[in-house]
Design an enzyme around this catalytic site. Structure first.
Site, short mmCIF file in Angstrom:
data_model
loop_
_atom_site.label_atom_id
_atom_site.label_comp_id
_atom_site.label_asym_id
_atom_site.label_seq_id
_atom_site.Cartn_x
_atom_site.Cartn_y
_atom_site.Cartn_z
N LYS A 130 -27.53 -18.82 -6.76
CA LYS A 130 -27.35 -19.99 -7.61
C LYS A 130 -28.18 -21.17 -7.10
O LYS A 130 -28.78 -21.91 -7.88
CB LYS A 130 -25.87 -20.39 -7.67
N LYS A 165 -19.69 -22.94 -13.10
CA LYS A 165 -19.66 -21.62 -12.50
C LYS A 165 -19.55 -21.72 -10.98
O LYS A 165 -20.03 -22.66 -10.36
CB LYS A 165 -20.90 -20.81 -12.89
N ARG A 215 -33.56 -11.75 -18.31
CA ARG A 215 -33.84 -11.35 -16.94
C ARG A 215 -35.33 -10.99 -16.85
O ARG A 215 -35.79 -10.04 -17.48
CB ARG A 215 -32.97 -10.16 -16.54
N ARG A 230 -30.19 -10.65 -22.50
CA ARG A 230 -28.79 -10.24 -22.53
C ARG A 230 -28.05 -11.19 -23.47
O ARG A 230 -27.85 -12.36 -23.17
CB ARG A 230 -28.24 -10.25 -21.10
N ARG A 238 -21.09 -15.82 -22.36
CA ARG A 238 -21.84 -15.14 -21.31
C ARG A 238 -22.63 -13.97 -21.87
O ARG A 238 -22.11 -13.16 -22.62
CB ARG A 238 -20.88 -14.64 -20.23
N ASP A 278 -33.46 -15.62 -14.11
CA ASP A 278 -32.65 -15.74 -15.31
C ASP A 278 -33.12 -16.97 -16.07
O ASP A 278 -33.11 -18.09 -15.54
CB ASP A 278 -31.17 -15.87 -14.95
N GLU A 286 -31.05 -19.26 -12.81
CA GLU A 286 -30.72 -18.63 -11.54
C GLU A 286 -31.92 -17.84 -11.04
O GLU A 286 -32.79 -17.44 -11.82
CB GLU A 286 -29.52 -17.66 -11.66
N ASN A 288 -32.20 -14.40 -8.81
CA ASN A 288 -31.47 -13.30 -8.19
C ASN A 288 -32.35 -12.64 -7.14
O ASN A 288 -33.47 -12.22 -7.43
CB ASN A 288 -31.08 -12.27 -9.25
#
Length: 321
Positions: A130, A165, A215, A230, A238, A278, A286, A288
């Site tokens: 994050k 979050k 992604r 997504r 979400r 993301d 974000e 990852n």
């Protein structure tokens, strides 16, 4: 090459979508040997090297992920020094908790002993998923990181529609949306910050989420040409696949490429061979670094073999170190 994957239990893999399985299968196709362990199997004793109790496995490259046959066979376990492998691939899923943190220290010690770890241990530790976006504010939506309830309320008053979050969540867990009416904002803050004991992240809600939380995979500093959007389903905010989102592969946009090419080479130089960005609309939300996924969904829908690209890069980086 002899490869060690540090991952979740092999029995927990959902092989129809698991990216680590796709990596192992591609490596097996090329004749590489595969071993696996969990972070709890790592071991060090003074006077020795960091080692692990590893499972030596043979991956069935013709495995039907929708069938019931096992996807691997194994030989007896052995205690093996990590430095004896040609590469150690760290693929433990979040959360980035204390045990993950300790594992990176053991992996770092193994690197000092000669192990080649991907992604590098210190780079994993320095880029929590994050918070890694803090380095790139030019690409992010308005974002707040705080423990203070008053700061969250002020952020909501300014932006009116926000996402809250936890910093250690995964798969969309613990994500809340609070709209203009502020309904349940106090209760959500209390849940996430635990009366000021825990830091949380707040971002302005991005309506482009209806078109998907993309992604974008970056391997060796270069984005692959397709993202996986997504898309939230059934009234969900979400888009995470674990939260029921629908994954749709799409060519990356010019903006996706701009973000990836600004961030990818910089993080690759720090030892992050594989990252997952993301992106919602034109904003980075974000980065990852622990175990980016979506390999199989992109490959199945586009024909672009992400696992092949990953193993190509792994082979090149092992040769270069």
């Amino acid at each position: 090459m002899n490869l060690l994957f540090v991952a979740d239990p092999l029995e927990s893999f959902k092989t129809y979508k698991d990216s680590t399985f796709a990596m192992m299968r591609e490596a097996t196709r090329r004749g590489h040997s595969i071993a696996a362990c969990e972070p709890r199997d790592l071991h060090w004793v003074s006077g020795g090297k960091v080692s692990a109790t590893v499972r030596h496995i043979t991956v069935d490259v013709s495995h039907d992920p929708h069938g019931h046959a096992p996807w691997f066979t194994e030989t007896p376990t052995s205690r093996t020094a990590l430095a004896s492998f040609d590469a150690v691939v760290m693929r433990k899923d979040p959360p980035f908790d204390s045990e993950f943190f300790y594992a990176t220290h053991l992996l770092g010690r193994a690197e000092a002993e000669g192990a080649k770890v991907f992604n590098r241990a210190a780079a994993l530790r320095d880029h929590p998923e994050k918070l890694a976006i803090l380095e790139f504010p030019q690409f992010t939506p308005p974002t707040l990181v705080t423990r203070q309830a008053a700061d969250v309320r002020a952020f909501h008053a300014e932006h009116r529609d926000i996402i809250l979050k936890p910093l250690d969540g995964m798969g969309g867990s613990g994500i809340f949306r609070v709209r203009d009416d502020g309904l349940n904002l106090g209760a959500i803050i209390e849940t996430l910050n635990r009366d000021g004991a825990q830091t949380l992240m707040v971002q302005r809600y991005l309506p482009e989420i209806v078109d998907g939380d993309k992604r974008v995979l970056v391997i060796g500093g270069e984005p692959i040409p397709f993202s996986l959007a997504r898309i939230p389903q059934g009234g969900e905010v979400r888009g995470n696949l674990a939260a029921g989102g629908k994954g749709v592969a799409r060519p990356i946009t010019d903006r996706d490429r701009e973000i990836a090419q600004a961030i990818g080479p910089k993080l690759a130089a720090r030892g992050l061979m594989l990252i997952g960005l993301d992106i919602i609309g034109s904003h980075l939300t974000e980065i990852n670094v622990t175990s980016p996924t979506c390999f199989q969904e992109i490959t199945d829908q586009t024909g672009f073999d992400v696992a092949k690209r990953f193993v190509d890069q792994l082979e090149a980086d092992v040769a270069a170190r």
